[in-house]
Design a protein around this motif. Structure first.
Motif, PDB file in Angstrom:
ATOM      1  N   ASN A  94       0.556  -1.574  -0.059  1.00 41.95           N
ATOM      2  CA  ASN A  94      -0.277  -0.055   0.353  1.00 41.95           C
ATOM      3  C   ASN A  94       1.019   0.923  -0.094  1.00 41.95           C
ATOM      4  OD1 ASN A  94      -2.821  -1.953   0.731  1.00 41.95           O
ATOM      5  ND2 ASN A  94      -1.279  -2.122   1.824  1.00 41.95           N
ATOM      6  N   VAL A  95       0.571   2.085  -0.718  1.00 46.09           N
ATOM      7  CA  VAL A  95       1.133   3.756  -0.436  1.00 46.09           C
ATOM      8  C   VAL A  95       0.366   4.580   0.270  1.00 46.09           C
ATOM      9  CG1 VAL A  95       1.507   4.934  -1.751  1.00 46.09           C
ATOM     10  CG2 VAL A  95       1.668   3.632  -3.074  1.00 46.09           C
ATOM     11  N   VAL A  96       0.943   4.992   1.365  1.00 45.72           N
ATOM     12  CA  VAL A  96       0.107   6.069   2.561  1.00 45.72           C
ATOM     13  C   VAL A  96       1.704   7.748   1.959  1.00 45.72           C
ATOM     14  CG1 VAL A  96       0.278   6.332   4.844  1.00 45.72           C
ATOM     15  CG2 VAL A  96      -0.607   4.707   3.915  1.00 45.72           C
ATOM     16  N   ASP A  97       0.781   8.582   1.019  1.00 41.10           N
ATOM     17  CA  ASP A  97       2.328   9.729   0.951  1.00 41.10           C
ATOM     18  C   ASP A  97       0.744  10.741   1.316  1.00 41.10           C
ATOM     19  OD1 ASP A  97       3.572  10.378  -0.883  1.00 41.10           O
ATOM     20  OD2 ASP A  97       2.657  11.145  -1.858  1.00 41.10           O
ATOM     21  N   HIS A  98       2.089  11.710   1.965  1.00 37.80           N
ATOM     22  CA  HIS A  98       1.134  13.059   1.843  1.00 37.80           C
ATOM     23  C   HIS A  98      -0.253  13.700   3.134  1.00 37.80           C
ATOM     24  CE1 HIS A  98       4.192  14.499  -1.140  1.00 37.80           C
ATOM     25  NE2 HIS A  98       4.202  15.499  -0.565  1.00 37.80           N
ATOM     26  N   ASN A  99       0.361  12.752   4.124  1.00 42.98           N
ATOM     27  CA  ASN A  99      -1.706  12.287   4.519  1.00 42.98           C
ATOM     28  C   ASN A  99      -0.721  13.062   6.120  1.00 42.98           C
ATOM     29  OD1 ASN A  99      -2.855  10.836   3.690  1.00 42.98           O
ATOM     30  ND2 ASN A  99      -1.314   9.719   3.592  1.00 42.98           N
ATOM     31  N   ARG A 100      -1.373  14.283   6.716  1.00 41.00           N
ATOM     32  CA  ARG A 100      -1.475  14.395   7.512  1.00 41.00           C
ATOM     33  C   ARG A 100      -2.320  13.911   9.576  1.00 41.00           C
ATOM     34  NH1 ARG A 100      -2.175  16.696   3.944  1.00 41.00           N
ATOM     35  NH2 ARG A 100      -4.306  16.733   4.036  1.00 41.00           N
ATOM     36  N   VAL A 101      -1.685  13.587  10.182  1.00 41.52           N
ATOM     37  CA  VAL A 101      -2.325  13.339  11.668  1.00 41.52           C
ATOM     38  C   VAL A 101      -1.393  13.965  12.738  1.00 41.52           C
ATOM     39  CG1 VAL A 101      -3.046  11.243  12.880  1.00 41.52           C
ATOM     40  CG2 VAL A 101      -2.058  10.783  10.919  1.00 41.52           C
ATOM     41  N   SER A 102      -3.262  14.621  13.686  1.00 36.06           N
ATOM     42  CA  SER A 102      -3.393  15.412  14.480  1.00 36.06           C
ATOM     43  C   SER A 102      -3.965  14.948  15.658  1.00 36.06           C
ATOM     44  CB  SER A 102      -2.648  16.631  14.194  1.00 36.06           C
ATOM     45  OG  SER A 102      -4.083  17.175  13.972  1.00 36.06           O
ATOM     46  N   ASP A 103      -3.546  15.272  17.087  1.00 31.51           N
ATOM     47  CA  ASP A 103      -4.540  14.877  18.317  1.00 31.51           C
ATOM     48  C   ASP A 103      -5.139  13.607  18.080  1.00 31.51           C
ATOM     49  OD1 ASP A 103      -3.944  17.628  19.340  1.00 31.51           O
ATOM     50  OD2 ASP A 103      -5.627  18.098  17.685  1.00 31.51           O
TER      51      ASP A 103
END
Length: 89
Positions: free
Chosen positions: A53-62
């Protein structure tokens, strides 16, 4: 959002806020998760028993856990995990 048994799906430009989990892949192969934002979830991204799988340019916060990755041959690039979260890889 949960992709179970998914193959070659593309999930792009989503905002997931305040859910118990952000994105989960289970038994998933060849999917692309690109440019998504997850905040206020217990778990950001979880990839379990999945491959390629490709996981690219994601943002995770809190979130309590930013990225939890299992399986083989993933491409995980240019993601951001912010605000006191842990990465379990």
């Amino acid at each position: 959002m949960r992709l179970e048994g998914a193959t070659h799906a593309t999930v792009i430009h989503n905002a997931l806020n305040g859910n118990s989990f952000g994105m989960q892949l289970a038994d998933a192969v060849g999917n692309r998760l690109i440019d998504n934002t997850i905040s206020g979830a217990e778990l950001g991204f979880e990839i379990d028993a999945s491959n390629a799988n490709v996981v690219d340019h994601n943002r995770v916060s809190d979130t309590s856990t930013g990225f939890s990755v299992g399986g083989d041959d993933h491409t995980i690039t240019l993601n951001q995990a912010l605000h006191g979260i842990s990465a379990d890889c």
